[in-house]
Design a protein around this motif. Structure first.
Motif, PDB file in Angstrom:
ATOM      1  N   ALA A 236       1.129  -1.123  -0.029  1.00 58.08           N
ATOM      2  CA  ALA A 236      -0.095  -0.253   0.062  1.00 58.08           C
ATOM      3  C   ALA A 236       0.995   1.292  -0.142  1.00 58.08           C
ATOM      4  CB  ALA A 236      -0.931  -0.135   1.406  1.00 58.08           C
ATOM      5  N   GLU A 237       1.523   1.375  -1.157  1.00 54.50           N
ATOM      6  CA  GLU A 237       2.368   2.730  -1.265  1.00 54.50           C
ATOM      7  C   GLU A 237       1.680   4.267  -0.971  1.00 54.50           C
ATOM      8  OE1 GLU A 237       3.947   2.667  -5.043  1.00 54.50           O
ATOM      9  OE2 GLU A 237       4.967   0.670  -4.817  1.00 54.50           O
ATOM     10  N   ASN A 238       0.681   4.298  -1.313  1.00 55.14           N
ATOM     11  CA  ASN A 238      -0.322   5.374  -0.797  1.00 55.14           C
ATOM     12  C   ASN A 238      -0.298   5.688   0.649  1.00 55.14           C
ATOM     13  OD1 ASN A 238      -0.201   6.248  -3.545  1.00 55.14           O
ATOM     14  ND2 ASN A 238      -2.373   5.512  -3.684  1.00 55.14           N
TER      15      ASN A 238
ATOM     16  N   LEU B 200       5.469   6.377   7.414  1.00 51.45           N
ATOM     17  CA  LEU B 200       5.952   5.052   7.794  1.00 51.45           C
ATOM     18  C   LEU B 200       6.322   4.450   6.510  1.00 51.45           C
ATOM     19  CD1 LEU B 200       3.892   4.494  11.150  1.00 51.45           C
ATOM     20  CD2 LEU B 200       6.524   5.210  10.860  1.00 51.45           C
ATOM     21  N   GLY B 201       6.750   2.858   6.693  1.00 43.59           N
ATOM     22  CA  GLY B 201       6.765   2.038   5.492  1.00 43.59           C
ATOM     23  C   GLY B 201       7.750   1.027   5.656  1.00 43.59           C
ATOM     24  N   PRO B 202       7.573   0.040   4.994  1.00 45.61           N
ATOM     25  CA  PRO B 202       6.697  -0.280   4.263  1.00 45.61           C
ATOM     26  C   PRO B 202       5.122  -0.453   4.539  1.00 45.61           C
ATOM     27  CG  PRO B 202       8.018  -2.118   4.245  1.00 45.61           C
ATOM     28  CD  PRO B 202       8.624  -1.176   4.933  1.00 45.61           C
ATOM     29  N   CYS B 203       4.372  -0.366   3.835  1.00 38.18           N
ATOM     30  CA  CYS B 203       2.992  -0.443   4.320  1.00 38.18           C
ATOM     31  C   CYS B 203       2.230  -1.488   3.423  1.00 38.18           C
ATOM     32  CB  CYS B 203       2.015   0.906   4.208  1.00 38.18           C
ATOM     33  SG  CYS B 203       2.608   2.177   5.359  1.00 38.18           S
ATOM     34  N   PHE B 204       0.923  -2.048   4.157  1.00 40.70           N
ATOM     35  CA  PHE B 204       0.385  -3.050   3.380  1.00 40.70           C
ATOM     36  C   PHE B 204      -1.025  -3.204   3.653  1.00 40.70           C
ATOM     37  CE2 PHE B 204       4.552  -4.253   4.619  1.00 40.70           C
ATOM     38  CZ  PHE B 204       5.367  -4.834   3.483  1.00 40.70           C
ATOM     39  N   PHE B 205      -1.871  -3.682   2.449  1.00 43.63           N
ATOM     40  CA  PHE B 205      -3.394  -4.029   2.751  1.00 43.63           C
ATOM     41  C   PHE B 205      -3.343  -5.090   3.630  1.00 43.63           C
ATOM     42  CE2 PHE B 205      -3.347  -1.446  -1.128  1.00 43.63           C
ATOM     43  CZ  PHE B 205      -4.160  -0.326  -0.744  1.00 43.63           C
ATOM     44  N   THR B 206      -4.396  -5.042   4.674  1.00 46.50           N
ATOM     45  CA  THR B 206      -4.487  -6.172   5.552  1.00 46.50           C
ATOM     46  C   THR B 206      -5.082  -7.372   4.766  1.00 46.50           C
ATOM     47  OG1 THR B 206      -4.591  -4.636   7.439  1.00 46.50           O
ATOM     48  CG2 THR B 206      -5.741  -7.038   7.638  1.00 46.50           C
TER      49      THR B 206
ATOM     50  N   PHE C 168      -4.191   1.083  10.747  1.00 43.27           N
ATOM     51  CA  PHE C 168      -5.122   2.167  10.281  1.00 43.27           C
ATOM     52  C   PHE C 168      -5.778   2.192   9.162  1.00 43.27           C
ATOM     53  CE2 PHE C 168      -1.453   3.338   8.638  1.00 43.27           C
ATOM     54  CZ  PHE C 168      -1.636   4.080   7.431  1.00 43.27           C
ATOM     55  N   VAL C 169      -6.956   2.866   9.190  1.00 49.40           N
ATOM     56  CA  VAL C 169      -7.656   2.968   7.772  1.00 49.40           C
ATOM     57  C   VAL C 169      -7.408   3.824   6.877  1.00 49.40           C
ATOM     58  CG1 VAL C 169     -10.159   3.105   6.925  1.00 49.40           C
ATOM     59  CG2 VAL C 169      -9.772   1.857   9.095  1.00 49.40           C
ATOM     60  N   HIS C 170      -7.036   3.618   5.666  1.00 48.91           N
ATOM     61  CA  HIS C 170      -6.710   4.567   4.820  1.00 48.91           C
ATOM     62  C   HIS C 170      -7.417   4.456   3.092  1.00 48.91           C
ATOM     63  CE1 HIS C 170      -4.220   7.370   2.452  1.00 48.91           C
ATOM     64  NE2 HIS C 170      -3.906   6.138   1.437  1.00 48.91           N
ATOM     65  N   GLU C 171      -8.242   5.544   3.112  1.00 48.92           N
ATOM     66  CA  GLU C 171      -9.093   5.359   1.803  1.00 48.92           C
ATOM     67  C   GLU C 171     -10.133   4.342   1.958  1.00 48.92           C
ATOM     68  OE1 GLU C 171      -6.682   5.369  -1.482  1.00 48.92           O
ATOM     69  OE2 GLU C 171      -6.121   7.606  -1.296  1.00 48.92           O
ATOM     70  N   GLY C 172     -10.531   4.436   3.296  1.00 43.90           N
ATOM     71  CA  GLY C 172     -11.631   2.929   3.376  1.00 43.90           C
ATOM     72  C   GLY C 172     -11.212   1.629   3.668  1.00 43.90           C
ATOM     73  N   LYS C 173      -9.814   1.455   3.570  1.00 40.43           N
ATOM     74  CA  LYS C 173      -9.231   0.109   3.437  1.00 40.43           C
ATOM     75  C   LYS C 173      -8.145   0.012   4.869  1.00 40.43           C
ATOM     76  CE  LYS C 173      -9.444  -0.717  -1.349  1.00 40.43           C
ATOM     77  NZ  LYS C 173      -8.709  -0.899  -2.741  1.00 40.43           N
ATOM     78  N   LYS C 174      -8.194  -1.354   5.390  1.00 33.48           N
ATOM     79  CA  LYS C 174      -7.583  -1.441   6.398  1.00 33.48           C
ATOM     80  C   LYS C 174      -6.022  -1.767   5.770  1.00 33.48           C
ATOM     81  CE  LYS C 174     -11.016  -3.533   9.582  1.00 33.48           C
ATOM     82  NZ  LYS C 174     -11.417  -4.886  10.323  1.00 33.48           N
TER      83      LYS C 174
ATOM     84  N   ALA D  29       1.248   8.583   3.053  1.00 29.83           N
ATOM     85  CA  ALA D  29       0.294   9.409   4.035  1.00 29.83           C
ATOM     86  C   ALA D  29       0.734   9.437   5.441  1.00 29.83           C
ATOM     87  CB  ALA D  29      -1.197   9.037   3.712  1.00 29.83           C
ATOM     88  N   ALA D  30       1.317   8.050   5.881  1.00 26.35           N
ATOM     89  CA  ALA D  30       1.591   7.934   7.229  1.00 26.35           C
ATOM     90  C   ALA D  30       2.978   8.092   7.577  1.00 26.35           C
ATOM     91  CB  ALA D  30       1.540   6.385   7.494  1.00 26.35           C
TER      92      ALA D  30
END
Length: 445
Positions: A335-337, A344-350, A379-385, A341-342
């Motif tokens: 989840a690069e976007n 932090l990284g790397p980030c991933f969709f749950t 957290f929730v980003h653009e409606g997704k966990k 936004a956060a």
């Protein structure tokens, strides 16, 4: 015969004043009945407990509540002023509070700025002499832009007792993300059942990005523990905190040999400025990633005032790569976007796949096996966990401060652990703990 028994009892009493004579007489009497003996036993037990408490009053632990958040605050009073909420910070030494008139630049949007009350005037405080060791401590290890030096009172003048005017001159104090200008003052500090007369603190007139005061718990001579040790060495030489929804600070923390869970200890490195420890490696799943040499020698600062753990770029990159590889194998899309936004990284969709484990390995065979919530921020980003690896890369290196710690262990990774600072033995310990349970246990005592 009766006289002989009495003389024997009397001599026993004189040789052992800990046992009251009435108890010995009661125990030698065969016709008084169980009731008389029990009453004497109870009186003796109460007397023994009272004598023990009298001898060990200085060893009593003092639990204090902390207000949770990205940072944690401690409530105390200076002089006759109102109660102040200061950030608990083991990464700095100074205890300071805003003093009227107080101005703060670049403080809009900072936590605590909108609700900041009018700073106290602190009329009950007095100035610190420029000949005081507190004054030289406040002005030591400062950059050449130190405002005291500009005023013509550099550190060498203070240390040789030739400075003028009499009060300690204003000093400049810097953090990683802010700074302040203050004067040293002396006042009575009060919190819970403790009262410290002639406590030295910074009375800040101006600050940059620092709207709220700080309670410095570092190893320097101006810190809260160092000054507390003048009143009670036990209270000042050991403290702990447990950070959670109900957070606790414990002054004079005593760890009993039979206490569970067991603490895992790592020694402090020889750095008088910080509580620095050697980080040997970081494990991601079954892969152990060795630390660079500077983290083993210069170390990692154990810091309650920093949120996320900061690591050297190369180590952070290797951890992120291994974590991403394992997350991809478990079916977690990137989840690069969300990472942008956060911050932090790397980030991933749950997804339903497992998240790899993470553990920190310190010198002395101390391992900090982190719960998932301590390294994977959801957290929730653009409606997704989504979730992000909650470590940051050190952005740059301070070439002027050779030998400085190479990273920081932040409070996000310390949550749900009791962290004990044993200053006398020069070590820090970690143990998984119910913070609310710790508070309930100690506050009852």
């Amino acid at each position: 015969m009766i006289l002989l028994v009495f003389l024997l009892l009397l001599s026993t009493h004189l040789l052992s004043a800990e046992e009251p004579l009435p108890l010995l007489l009661a125990l030698s009497h065969t016709h008084g009945g169980a009731t008389a003996n029990a009453s004497f036993l109870r009186a003796a037990s109460l007397r023994s407990a009272a004598r023990y408490r009298h001898r060990h009053r200085h060893r009593v632990e003092v639990p204090l509540p902390l207000s949770p958040g990205g940072d944690y605050t401690l409530s105390l009073s200076l002089g006759h002023g109102p109660s102040l909420r200061l950030y608990l910070d083991t990464g700095s030494d100074l205890v300071w509070a805003p003093c009227a008139p107080f101005s703060c630049m670049l403080c809009e949007g900072k936590p605590g700025f909108s609700s900041l009350p009018s700073p106290p005037l602190l009329l009950s405080s007095s100035p610190v002499s420029c000949h005081s060791s507190f004054c030289s401590a406040a002005h030591s290890s400062l950059p050449s832009a130190d405002l005291c030096a500009i005023a013509g009172c550099p550190l060498d003048a203070i240390e040789t007792s030739s400075c003028s005017p009499f009060p300690c001159p204003p000093f400049y104090y810097a953090y990683g993300d802010g700074s302040l200008l203050a004067r040293l003052r002396l006042s009575r500090l009060s919190l819970s059942r403790l009262s410290l007369p002639r406590f030295a603190f910074g009375c800040a007139a101006a600050a940059l990005a620092e709207p709220v005061g700080v309670a410095g718990f570092g190893p320097g001579s101006l810190s809260f523990p160092a000054q507390l040790s003048r009143l009670s060495p036990h209270l000042g030489h050991r403290f702990s905190y447990c950070l959670a929804a109900q957070s606790t600070l414990v002054l004079g923390r005593r760890i009993h040999p039979q206490e569970r869970p067991r603490f895992s200890y790592t020694p402090f490195l020889a750095d008088p400025r910080y509580y620095a420890v050697g980080l040997e490696a970081v494990s991601v799943g079954s892969t152990r990633i060795p630390s660079p040499a500077e983290l083993r020698t210069a170390g990692l600062v154990v810091d309650s005032g920093t949120t996320f753990t900061m690591l050297p770029p190369l180590l952070h990159a290797r951890i992120s790569s291994e974590f991403s590889h394992r997350m991809a194998r478990a079916g977690h899309p990137t989840a690069e976007n969300a990472a942008r936004a956060a911050g932090l990284g790397p980030c991933f969709f749950t997804s339903r796949g497992p998240v790899p484990t993470v553990a920190l390995h310190f010198a002395g065979n101390a391992t900090l096996s982190l719960p998932r919530r301590n390294y994977y921020a959801g957290f929730v980003h653009e409606g997704k966990k989504v979730g992000c690896l909650a470590f940051l890369s050190v952005l740059g290196e301070d070439e002027e401060d050779e030998g400085a710690p190479a990273g920081t262990l932040g409070n996000f990774q310390q949550r749900g652990f009791e962290v004990v600072y044993d200053i006398k033995r020069k070590r820090v310990g970690f143990a998984r703990r119910s913070c609310s349970g710790l508070w309930e246990t100690l506050s009852r005592g």
